[in-house]
Design an enzyme around this catalytic site. Structure first.
Site, short mmCIF file in Angstrom:
data_model
loop_
_atom_site.label_atom_id
_atom_site.label_comp_id
_atom_site.label_asym_id
_atom_site.label_seq_id
_atom_site.Cartn_x
_atom_site.Cartn_y
_atom_site.Cartn_z
N GLU A 1 -0.01 5.70 0.26
CA GLU A 1 -0.03 7.05 0.09
C GLU A 1 -0.26 7.78 -0.49
O GLU A 1 0.70 7.91 -1.63
CB GLU A 1 0.34 7.13 1.71
CG GLU A 1 -0.15 6.53 2.63
CD GLU A 1 0.00 7.59 4.51
OE1 GLU A 1 -0.01 8.37 4.38
OE2 GLU A 1 -0.21 6.89 5.09
N LYS B 1 0.71 -1.21 0.00
CA LYS B 1 0.00 0.39 -0.06
C LYS B 1 1.00 1.41 -0.03
O LYS B 1 2.57 1.16 1.29
CB LYS B 1 -0.77 0.17 1.25
CG LYS B 1 -1.60 0.88 1.70
CD LYS B 1 -3.45 0.94 2.51
CE LYS B 1 -3.05 1.63 4.06
NZ LYS B 1 -2.00 2.54 3.95
N GLU C 1 -9.65 7.08 4.30
CA GLU C 1 -9.65 7.69 5.87
C GLU C 1 -9.50 9.28 6.02
O GLU C 1 -9.76 10.53 4.96
CB GLU C 1 -8.10 7.39 6.10
CG GLU C 1 -7.41 8.09 7.49
CD GLU C 1 -6.29 7.03 7.96
OE1 GLU C 1 -5.18 6.97 7.63
OE2 GLU C 1 -6.57 7.52 9.55
O1 KIV Z 1 -0.87 2.55 8.93
C1 KIV Z 1 -2.32 2.16 8.63
O2 KIV Z 1 -2.27 1.21 9.99
C2 KIV Z 1 -3.06 2.59 8.08
C3 KIV Z 1 -4.68 2.46 8.42
C4 KIV Z 1 -5.14 3.31 9.02
C5 KIV Z 1 -5.48 2.33 7.24
O3 KIV Z 1 -2.73 2.74 6.98
#
Ligand code: KIV
Length: 311
Positions: free
Chosen positions: A134, A132, A202
């Site tokens: 950002e 993932k 988020e």
């Molecule tokens: O790092 C994390 O826990 C996250 C979640 C809030 C989606 O990115």
């Protein structure tokens, strides 16, 4: 904030050993069927075993682990090597859920080459199924596209993006103006076009989320984005109350384990100080003859220790 008893799950959907691993195809099926997708973070072997047994779909080794388990003040300080260590521990504990790892701040921003190199490490060394990243501005979209082109599934993350919260003016809700909401909409579309298989949304107003749904065809996983998303994600330590303080507004606590832990350790400390622990049932035994022989050998040892040593 105490746990809300109405939200405590009396029955736990424990998956048996025959449960099929969750794949991108499973997620797609769930999404098409309109079934909510359940995602949660984990940072070590034990929490991975717990979330696996609870039957969640997606597990994220979030860079929130920087704060939850490594004690950093924010997510930005955690390194790739630290995130890899957490990812490997979670991998060892998971059988069924799909495992996603956060690319930490500083590990993908410089270039697409850097982003692909880091993502490959998470798959090869950490055992992650996907990564993932950002933000949905042009550079992040390019990095996502490059990683997807390298054959690694990517989840996007828009709205409040904690790695760059300083630039956002703090850890605060996003999309509260028409311009900000429109920016998030554009980012979601761009990340989907880059090939992301899902997007975390988020901390945006629920009404904005409702408008955003249907804009893209991949699942939107919400955290503080209201009920309209295709799934929800929460931080393990938030939902189980393994932290001081209540966390963000959107957190629902399902347990108060921090308090349970303090109570348990305090009871142990009291038992040790009052010599109640260990009790006979905690002790190993020895055959009486062996013990007698050991006593004799100890007596001999003591006697020889008392002899003056020869010059
Ligand atoms: O790092 C994390 O826990 C996250 C979640 C809030 C989606 O990115």
């Amino acid at each position: 904030m105490p746990p809300n008893p109405a939200h405590q799950a009396p029955e736990v959907a424990v998956l048996g050993p025959g449960s099929m691993p969750v794949t991108l195809a499973t997620i797609d099926e769930r999404h098409r069927a309109g079934e909510p997708i359940v995602m949660v973070t984990a940072y070590d072997y034990s929490s991975a075993r717990a979330v696996d047994a609870a039957g969640v779909d997606l597990v994220l080794v979030g860079d929130s682990g920087a704060e939850m388990v490594l004690g950093y003040p924010s997510t930005v300080g955690v390194s790739t090597d630290e995130m890899l260590m957490l990812t490997r521990a979670v991998r060892r504990g998971l059988k069924t859920p799909f495992l996603i790892s956060d690319l930490p701040f500083g590990s993908y921003e410089e270039s697409s080459e850097q982003a692909v190199r880091t993502a490959v490490r998470f798959v090869r060394e950490g055992g992650a199924d996907a990564v993932k990243l950002e933000r949905g501005h042009q550079a992040s979209v390019e990095r996502a596209g490059a990683i997807v082109a390298a054959g690694i599934p990517v989840m996007g993350h828009v709205g409040l993006t904690p790695q760059t919260s300083t630039a956002l003016g703090g850890n605060r809700a996003q999309g509260r103006t028409a311009a900000s909401a429109a920016r998030i909409a554009g980012e979601m579309v761009a990340l989907e076009r880059a090939g992301c298989f899902a997007i975390v949304l988020e901390a945006v107003p629920a009404a904005v989320t409702e408008e955003l749904m249907g804009l893209i065809s991949v699942p939107v996983i919400g955290i503080g984005a209201g009920p309209a998303t295709d799934g929800q994600v929460l931080v393990f330590h938030d939902l189980l109350g393994i932290r001081d303080g209540g966390g963000a507004r959107f957190v629902q606590r399902y347990a108060s384990l921090q308090q349970e832990m303090v109570t348990g350790v305090a009871a142990y400390a009291r038992d040790v100080r009052e010599r109640r622990y260990p009790a006979p049932e905690h002790c190993y035994t020895i055959d009486p003859d062996e013990l007698a022989e050991f006593r004799r050998s100890l007596a001999n040892l003591r006697a020889s220790a008392r002899q003056p040593s020869k010059p």
